[in-house]
Design an enzyme around this catalytic site. Structure first.
Site, PDB file in Angstrom:
ATOM      1  NE  ARG A 233      45.301  30.424  40.251  1.00  0.00           N
ATOM      2  CZ  ARG A 233      45.003  31.507  39.632  1.00  0.00           C
ATOM      3  NH1 ARG A 233      45.504  32.530  40.088  1.00  0.00           N
ATOM      4  NH2 ARG A 233      44.070  31.731  38.617  1.00  0.00           N
ATOM      5  CD  GLU A 262      43.428  33.413  47.486  1.00  0.00           C
ATOM      6  OE1 GLU A 262      42.579  33.815  46.951  1.00  0.00           O
ATOM      7  OE2 GLU A 262      44.870  33.457  47.140  1.00  0.00           O
ATOM      8  CG  HIS A 281      43.813  36.384  44.640  1.00  0.00           C
ATOM      9  ND1 HIS A 281      43.499  35.166  44.574  1.00  0.00           N
ATOM     10  CD2 HIS A 281      44.121  36.739  43.232  1.00  0.00           C
ATOM     11  CE1 HIS A 281      43.933  34.446  43.290  1.00  0.00           C
ATOM     12  NE2 HIS A 281      44.220  35.325  42.413  1.00  0.00           N
TER      13      HIS A 281
END
Length: 324
Positions: A233, A262, A281
């Site tokens: 994370r 993000e 991601h």
């Protein structure tokens, strides 16, 4: 249950496949909704399927979840639903543990090989039409410390061992003779373990204990030549401290698939660092991953509707699914 259950499905831009959702639709009333309609969809719903696994909408709609019994998230990480009201409720939470393990392990190996063989440097030389002989590093015999000993960490450990690396783990509890990691040390002993690692791979879940686990003191404890890979994370890392460590040469490089913000802002300094690899991601997003996420839910729905114990039940105190 005398009536058919009601299943609310929160989606973003992509609806789940009707074909794959058929096992649910034949036995339940299914309410598809976007973020704006979540409260209405939750009213009277027994089950919530978060197909939009990055959503931040659940806390604001929780007031309508009075009938909810089970919440399933189409992700391995459950931090989007670990808010106090959900933790304190009787709602069972499950995740999609197991879908991404192999793909993320392959990503980690690829990034380690890219560092060792300087593949980004070779690409830059190719683009400038420069023929420049260089030597590369071996990964066999190098040490990898995997911080996070869940299924993704285990899959990564097995693959790195197969490539000849020396692997150890860092987790909540210390133990010896682990089948995948060999030795696992406790999180409080992380600094001394970092000093011996050539590659540090972060795959830990995000909890209050792991938030900003990687910060100035953590990076200072690493070898100057160490590389850092984050597939856990973004919030595991204090990003400004990582930037400072890379600039100062405290560590040699970083491969980052997740970030605390993000998308990563276009003006962020990480973009222009030649010793940094950035991906959006997607380390676990192999062809067909969305379908696999639906199948995990529909298989668990079959268990739920027939009275069998659910798979991948999250310990809401720990914030993740405990290892078997």
């Amino acid at each position: 249950m005398s009536r058919n259950p009601i299943v609310a499905v929160l989606h973003a831009h992509v609806l789940p496949s009707d074909e794959l959702m058929a096992p649910v639709a034949t036995r339940a009333e299914v309410r598809y909704t976007g973020k704006a309609g979540l409260s209405d969809a939750l009213d009277g719903a027994d089950v919530l399927f978060l197909y939009d696994f990055l959503t931040d909408a659940v806390p604001g709609a929780w007031h309508a979840a009075g009938s909810l019994q089970w919440l399933h998230i189409a992700a391995a990480g459950v931090d989007p639903v670990m808010f106090p009201e959900a933790r304190d409720s009787d709602v069972t939470i499950t995740n999609s543990r197991g879908v991404f393990d192999g793909a993320i392990a392959e990503y980690v190996l690829a990034q380690i090989l890219a560092f060792a063989k300087d593949l980004p440097g070779s690409l830059r030389l190719q683009q400038s039409h420069t023929w420049q002989h260089r030597e590369s590093e071996r990964i066999a015999g190098r040490t990898a410390l995997i911080v996070g000993t869940g299924p993704i960490g285990r899959a990564t450990a097995r693959l790195l061992r197969a490539a000849g690396m020396k692997v150890s783990g860092s987790g909540r509890t210390a133990r010896d003779a682990d089948p995948d990691f060999g030795t696992v040390t406790a999180t409080e002993d992380l600094p001394e373990q970092l000093a011996a690692a050539d590659y540090v791979i972060a795959v830990a879940p995000l909890t209050e204990q792991t938030r900003h686990l990687f910060r100035d003191t953590t990076f200072a404890a690493m070898k100057p030549g160490a590389r850092f890979v984050n597939v856990g994370r973004g919030e595991l890392v204090r990003t400004d401290d990582l930037v400072a460590a890379l600039r100062a040469g405290t560590i040699a490089g970083a491969a980052l698939d997740v970030f605390d913000t993000e998308p990563l802002p276009a003006d962020h300094p990480l973009w222009d660092m030649t010793n940094v690899s950035i991906t959006p991601h997607n380390s676990g997003d192999f062809a067909g991953w969305r379908d696999d996420l639906i199948t995990v839910f529909t298989d668990n729905f079959e268990r739920w509707v027939t009275g069998y114990p659910l798979e991948n039940v999250v310990d809401k105190h720990l914030g993740y699914v405990p290892s078997r």
